[in-house]
Design a protein around this motif. Structure first.
Motif, mmCIF file in Angstrom:
data_model
loop_
_atom_site.group_PDB
_atom_site.id
_atom_site.type_symbol
_atom_site.label_atom_id
_atom_site.label_comp_id
_atom_site.label_asym_id
_atom_site.label_seq_id
_atom_site.Cartn_x
_atom_site.Cartn_y
_atom_site.Cartn_z
ATOM 1 N N TRP A 1 13.546 -7.985 -22.272
ATOM 2 C CA TRP A 1 13.918 -8.073 -23.645
ATOM 3 C C TRP A 1 15.440 -8.169 -23.866
ATOM 4 N N HIS A 2 16.123 -7.576 -22.715
ATOM 5 C CA HIS A 2 17.594 -7.222 -22.877
ATOM 6 C C HIS A 2 18.163 -7.792 -21.661
ATOM 7 N N ASN B 1 14.758 6.142 -31.064
ATOM 8 C CA ASN B 1 14.616 7.433 -31.766
ATOM 9 C C ASN B 1 15.786 8.176 -32.256
ATOM 10 N N GLY B 2 16.984 7.252 -32.048
ATOM 11 C CA GLY B 2 18.272 7.394 -32.448
ATOM 12 C C GLY B 2 19.278 8.476 -31.584
ATOM 13 N N TYR B 3 18.718 8.299 -30.283
ATOM 14 C CA TYR B 3 19.659 8.994 -29.098
ATOM 15 C C TYR B 3 20.970 7.969 -28.869
ATOM 16 N N ILE B 4 22.060 8.308 -28.820
ATOM 17 C CA ILE B 4 22.996 7.381 -28.432
ATOM 18 C C ILE B 4 24.085 8.203 -27.831
ATOM 19 N N LYS B 5 24.604 7.683 -26.678
ATOM 20 C CA LYS B 5 25.429 8.673 -25.915
ATOM 21 C C LYS B 5 26.406 7.690 -25.142
ATOM 22 N N GLU B 6 27.777 7.790 -24.834
ATOM 23 C CA GLU B 6 28.470 7.036 -24.092
ATOM 24 C C GLU B 6 28.780 7.621 -22.499
ATOM 25 N N TYR B 7 28.405 6.785 -21.586
ATOM 26 C CA TYR B 7 28.494 7.167 -20.369
ATOM 27 C C TYR B 7 29.436 6.302 -19.532
ATOM 28 N N GLY B 8 29.687 6.537 -18.160
ATOM 29 C CA GLY B 8 30.604 5.861 -17.324
ATOM 30 C C GLY B 8 29.973 5.473 -16.158
ATOM 31 N N LYS B 9 30.840 5.135 -15.121
ATOM 32 C CA LYS B 9 30.425 4.918 -13.754
ATOM 33 C C LYS B 9 30.151 5.986 -12.849
ATOM 34 N N GLU B 10 30.757 7.257 -13.522
ATOM 35 C CA GLU B 10 30.434 8.264 -12.671
ATOM 36 C C GLU B 10 29.411 9.106 -12.883
ATOM 37 N N ASN B 11 28.393 8.607 -14.130
ATOM 38 C CA ASN B 11 27.262 9.434 -14.314
ATOM 39 C C ASN B 11 26.058 8.505 -14.853
ATOM 40 N N SER B 12 26.110 7.216 -14.472
ATOM 41 C CA SER B 12 25.232 6.315 -14.728
ATOM 42 C C SER B 12 25.063 5.063 -14.009
ATOM 43 N N CYS B 13 24.115 4.318 -14.012
ATOM 44 C CA CYS B 13 23.883 3.126 -12.990
ATOM 45 C C CYS B 13 23.318 1.919 -13.869
ATOM 46 N N ILE B 14 23.919 0.876 -13.953
ATOM 47 C CA ILE B 14 23.446 -0.258 -14.705
ATOM 48 C C ILE B 14 22.509 -0.965 -13.826
ATOM 49 N N LEU B 15 21.237 -1.530 -14.254
ATOM 50 C CA LEU B 15 20.303 -2.488 -13.904
ATOM 51 C C LEU B 15 20.294 -3.638 -14.601
ATOM 52 N N TRP B 16 20.463 -4.547 -13.477
ATOM 53 C CA TRP B 16 20.721 -6.026 -14.300
ATOM 54 C C TRP B 16 19.537 -6.781 -13.642
ATOM 55 N N ASN B 17 18.897 -7.840 -14.756
ATOM 56 C CA ASN B 17 17.603 -8.243 -14.477
ATOM 57 C C ASN B 17 17.852 -9.427 -13.429
ATOM 58 N N MET C 1 20.844 -12.857 -18.085
ATOM 59 C CA MET C 1 19.972 -13.269 -19.111
ATOM 60 C C MET C 1 18.526 -12.903 -19.352
ATOM 61 N N PRO C 2 18.123 -12.422 -20.318
ATOM 62 C CA PRO C 2 16.803 -11.835 -20.436
ATOM 63 C C PRO C 2 15.667 -12.823 -20.030
ATOM 64 N N TYR C 3 14.721 -12.557 -19.554
ATOM 65 C CA TYR C 3 13.545 -13.746 -19.204
ATOM 66 C C TYR C 3 12.854 -13.735 -20.555
ATOM 67 N N TYR C 4 13.180 -13.182 -21.814
ATOM 68 C CA TYR C 4 12.465 -13.674 -22.827
ATOM 69 C C TYR C 4 12.622 -15.033 -23.346
ATOM 70 N N TYR C 5 13.764 -15.684 -23.009
ATOM 71 C CA TYR C 5 14.082 -16.917 -23.693
ATOM 72 C C TYR C 5 13.308 -17.872 -22.708
ATOM 73 N N LYS C 6 12.980 -17.545 -21.517
ATOM 74 C CA LYS C 6 12.331 -18.508 -20.358
ATOM 75 C C LYS C 6 10.858 -18.398 -20.821
ATOM 76 N N ALA C 7 10.392 -17.153 -21.118
ATOM 77 C CA ALA C 7 8.989 -16.865 -21.678
ATOM 78 C C ALA C 7 8.798 -17.735 -22.748
ATOM 79 N N LEU C 8 9.639 -17.766 -23.572
ATOM 80 C CA LEU C 8 9.534 -18.409 -25.020
ATOM 81 C C LEU C 8 9.431 -19.669 -24.905
ATOM 82 N N MET C 9 10.352 -20.216 -23.882
ATOM 83 C CA MET C 9 10.137 -21.939 -23.631
ATOM 84 C C MET C 9 8.650 -22.061 -23.079
ATOM 85 N N TYR C 10 8.348 -21.408 -21.997
ATOM 86 C CA TYR C 10 7.190 -21.942 -21.375
ATOM 87 C C TYR C 10 5.991 -21.580 -22.281
#
Length: 299
Positions: free
Chosen positions: A59-60, A99-115, A120-129
């Motif tokens: 989705w994201h 559920n309302g949880y929100i908190k700021e993190y940085g490089k030292e305590n989090s890891c970003i995962l890219w699709n 770009m989310p796969y959502y758009y391609k799935a919608l096209m197909y």
């Protein structure tokens, strides 16, 4: 309440657009399920659902691994903000949930995962197909309907009510149209459209579309249907594209797994979820193996 067994009432006030959207949604969520199931996450902390990781990426297009002081390990939606680093990625990572949880993190305590690398989310391609599949499905249904009695009805304004009744009878697949002898059939005309039979072409188009979806998700697929046996080149003709699409997601997921392993001392690994005996999965047929004793000269 309407009796559900009165089948002829189901088409009353039926919105054809709603029918198309339902068919489109069915194809869309079939593609969604395949996307979510295509990678296997091993040794994740018990708090993290592998399914939610892939759902978020669908989705994201990205998400973030964090370790909360209270909740423990988690994977969440993320909003990037702040000044960019030298790789043009914003430094601040705001993790949030429904559920309302929100908190700021940085490089030292989090890891970003890219699709993927385009983020770009796969959502758009799935919608096209899904849209293309739904149109093909509806076209097949219309063509099958036209084969029954391909016809156009017309009438004068004086016979409008009778025309609507006859049309409804036709729409409900009645083999015999029973009308009163007072009906002036001369004012109702029928034009045979003689629609060509293209149901088989629509079925092939659906197979082609599914093959494109599976290829884009990293699965081997061959939409060719032949009465005789297929040669190896026909069954493995798109392996290069399949492997490329598979590795786009796999390499990024493994890179993130290595990052969280180093950050928190975990042992998370990721593999593609396929057990088919194919060359992409490491299966090599016997005919490609060199047979002989040790020391024999290789031809």
């Amino acid at each position: 309440m309407r009796n559900p067994l009165r089948v002829f009432e189901r088409n009353i006030n039926k919105n054809k657009k709603d029918d198309f959207e339902i068919i489109k949604s069915i194809f869309f969520y079939d593609i969604f399920d395949i996307f979510v199931n295509r990678y296997q996450w091993h040794n994740l902390p018990e708090e993290i659902l592998p399914m939610y990781i892939e759902q978020t990426l669908f989705w994201h297009g990205l998400g973030v691994f964090i370790k909360d002081d209270i909740a423990g390990y988690a994977f969440m939606n993320v909003s990037l903000s702040g000044l960019p680093d030298i790789y043009n990625i914003p430094k601040d990572r705001i993790a949030y949930t429904a559920n309302g949880y929100i908190k700021e993190y940085g490089k030292e305590n989090s890891c970003i995962l890219w699709n993927n690398y385009s983020t770009m989310p796969y959502y758009y391609k799935a919608l096209m197909y899904a849209d293309a599949m739904a149109h093909t499905w509806k076209t097949k249904g219309i063509n099958m309907y036209a084969q029954r009695t391909p016809v156009v009805l017309s009438s004068s304004d004086n016979e409008k009510m009778s025309f609507e009744i006859v049309g409804e009878m036709y729409d409900n697949y009645l083999p015999v149209l029973k009308v009163s002898d007072s009906l002036n059939l001369k004012d109702i005309k029928a034009l045979n459209m003689q629609a060509p039979y293209i149901v088989d072409k629509c079925e092939q188009e659906l197979r082609d579309l599914w093959s494109q979806v599976l290829t884009s998700l990293g699965y081997e697929s061959n939409p060719v249907e032949k009465g005789e046996r297929l040669v190896t080149g026909e069954t493995a003709g798109n392996n290069g594209q399949v492997e490329a699409n598979r590795n786009v997601g796999l390499i990024l997921r493994r890179r993130c797994a290595n990052a969280i392993n180093e950050l928190w001392g975990l042992n998370v690994t990721v593999d593609f979820n396929s057990e088919l005996p194919t060359m992409l999965n490491g299966y090599v047929p016997d005919k490609y193996m060199q047979k002989g004793k040790e020391g024999d000269e290789i031809e």
